[in-house]
Write an enzyme that holds these catalytic residues in place. Structure first.
Site, PDB file in Angstrom:
ATOM      1  CD  GLU A  96      -1.359  -2.375   2.058  1.00 36.14           C
ATOM      2  OE1 GLU A  96      -2.164  -3.058   2.702  1.00 36.14           O
ATOM      3  OE2 GLU A  96      -0.130  -2.619   2.020  1.00 36.14           O
ATOM      4  CB  CYS A 128      -0.955  -0.718   5.381  1.00 36.24           C
ATOM      5  SG  CYS A 128       0.755  -1.102   4.933  1.00 36.24           S
ATOM      6  CD1 TRP A 134      25.296 -33.838 -13.247  1.00 34.45           C
ATOM      7  CD2 TRP A 134      23.508 -33.098 -12.123  1.00 34.45           C
ATOM      8  NE1 TRP A 134      25.759 -33.186 -12.131  1.00 34.45           N
ATOM      9  CE2 TRP A 134      24.685 -32.724 -11.414  1.00 34.45           C
ATOM     10  CE3 TRP A 134      22.274 -32.744 -11.599  1.00 34.45           C
ATOM     11  CZ2 TRP A 134      24.642 -32.002 -10.226  1.00 34.45           C
ATOM     12  CZ3 TRP A 134      22.229 -32.025 -10.406  1.00 34.45           C
ATOM     13  CH2 TRP A 134      23.394 -31.671  -9.741  1.00 34.45           C
ATOM     14  NE  ARG A 153      18.249 -26.475  -4.449  1.00 41.92           N
ATOM     15  CZ  ARG A 153      19.455 -26.974  -4.665  1.00 41.92           C
ATOM     16  NH1 ARG A 153      20.514 -26.159  -4.678  1.00 41.92           N
ATOM     17  NH2 ARG A 153      19.627 -28.264  -4.878  1.00 41.92           N
ATOM     18  CG  ASP A 173      23.727 -36.737  -4.734  1.00 42.23           C
ATOM     19  OD1 ASP A 173      24.275 -37.726  -5.253  1.00 42.23           O
ATOM     20  OD2 ASP A 173      22.495 -36.560  -4.736  1.00 42.23           O
ATOM     21  CD  GLU A 225      16.601 -29.804  -3.882  1.00 38.83           C
ATOM     22  OE1 GLU A 225      17.566 -30.410  -4.382  1.00 38.83           O
ATOM     23  OE2 GLU A 225      16.334 -28.620  -4.141  1.00 38.83           O
ATOM     24  CG  LEU A 232      12.078 -37.146  -1.818  1.00 40.26           C
ATOM     25  CD1 LEU A 232      12.743 -37.438  -3.162  1.00 40.26           C
ATOM     26  CD2 LEU A 232      11.367 -35.801  -1.865  1.00 40.26           C
ATOM     27  CB  SER A 241       9.440 -41.040   4.951  1.00 40.42           C
ATOM     28  OG  SER A 241      10.222 -42.214   4.953  1.00 40.42           O
TER      29      SER A 241
END
Length: 366
Positions: A55, A91, A177, A191, A207, A293, A299, A301
């Site tokens: 605003e 505001c 990759w 991210r 990794d 990631e 993932l 789980s």
């Protein structure tokens, strides 16, 4: 006489608000448009945490020759104007001081110090307030903020890459990759919009990820690493003292080295309540979102325990024929967008049981 195509102007507010993605957290993204006689005379958005709100920027954007029109204009704002002193003044008071007579609001602010108070304050000063215009789209845009303040838990985004034949990684842990350069840029942009990013021990070992925003702009998220038995060697990028990192472990907390003040150890019981306990801890730290990631077990789980909200799935054009199968989304996952980036296909999914609002899809992932 003015006509008021409310949805048209509110959509512009949401478009402006989305430009603040990655910069406003833990504040929400907000856009504001000042309209007189079907003409925008001022517009703005919340650009960065701690800086002026939407605003304020919209009013500052009004040209000198249009300033006399402000009291007769309609202010559109994607989130209820604040009514308390935080990093900036309220505001709602600014709107009152400028004698604006009509305000159109997309959604009420779920933050307890504001929720309903800003709207009530405006109405107490005889300002007409219209609410609920593109409410669902506004909630989606600020889904992390809304979920955090209504469910007391961070918004969880799953991300992984897979081959066309649904393989996630090679059994040998050899790093291969799947994503291309454009997709990496997209992932790093995403991210920058999340406040934390999580991996497990095996992914960290295999990794040696940096988990930073290197191919985009903005701040890197807080790194979250699961290391039950403190097996990770200190030469990994995760211990580089460049970005705040939290190690969740079952071992007694380790003393933080004086040369690594950005590293914190948190002791948790690695049992069936591990993921809820982690999310509860993040809530106490005011971390509103987490991007998971990997690896596959972590993932899956989150999926099995129904603790996810969104999934970003990248499919490459490779066919491996063997390896570790990719995670599997449940039947209640809903595909909201799919787009090709060169030889990668990027899909965005939502958990229909753990979602908020209706997707407001801009040209970029927010």
């Amino acid at each position: 006489m003015q006509t008021f195509p409310h949805e048209l102007w509110m959509r512009r507010c949401l478009e402006l608000a989305s430009l603040g993605a990655g910069y406003t957290a833990p504040n929400p993204m907000v856009g504001a448009v000042l309209v007189y006689n079907n003409r925008i005379i001022g517009e703005g958005f919340h650009r960065q945490y701690g800086q002026p709100h939407a605003e304020v920027n919209a009013l500052a954007n009004v040209k000198e020759q249009d300033k006399a029109l402000i009291p007769y204009a309609t202010l559109y704002v994607s989130l209820e104007p604040c009514s308390h002193y935080g990093k900036t003044p309220p505001c709602a008071n600014l709107i009152i001081e400028n004698q604006i007579k009509r305000v159109v609001v997309a959604m009420q602010d779920p933050f307890p110090m504001v929720s309903g108070r800003g709207i009530n304050l405006l109405r107490q000063h005889q300002i007409e307030v219209i609410t609920g215009v593109l409410n669902q789209e506004a909630q989606w845009l600020n889904r992390r903020f809304v979920w955090f303040h209504t469910r007391a838990r961070p918004w969880v985004v799953l991300k992984w890459a897979q081959t066309e034949d649904n393989y996630f990684a090679l059994q040998s842990n050899l790093q291969t990759w799947i994503t291309n350069l454009y997709t990496k840029m997209l992932i790093h942009r995403r991210r920058s919009m999340e406040q934390s990013i999580m991996v497990g021990t095996n992914t960290a070992l295999a990794d040696n990820p940096q988990l930073t925003v290197r191919n985009w702009f903005g701040s890197s998220p807080v790194r979250l690493i699961l290391d039950r038995n403190l097996r990770l060697p200190k030469h990994l990028h995760l211990f580089d003292n460049q970005t705040p990192s939290i190690i969740f472990t079952q071992q007694p907390p380790t003393q933080i080295n004086s040369d690594n003040l950005k590293l914190k150890y948190v002791q948790l019981e690695f049992g069936k309540n591990l993921l809820p306990d982690i999310l509860d801890y993040l809530q106490t730290q005011q971390i509103q979102s987490v991007m998971v990631e990997g690896g596959k077990q972590l993932l899956q789980s989150f999926i099995n325990e129904n603790l996810w909200n969104e999934a970003l799935v990248i499919t490459g054009n490779q066919h491996w024929g063997k390896g570790i199968q990719a995670p599997c989304l449940p039947p209640h996952a809903k595909l909201i967008r799919s787009a090709a980036l060169d030889d990668n296909q990027v899909q965005e999914w939502v958990n229909k049981g753990n979602s908020i609002g209706e997707p407001f899809l801009t040209t970029t992932v927010v």
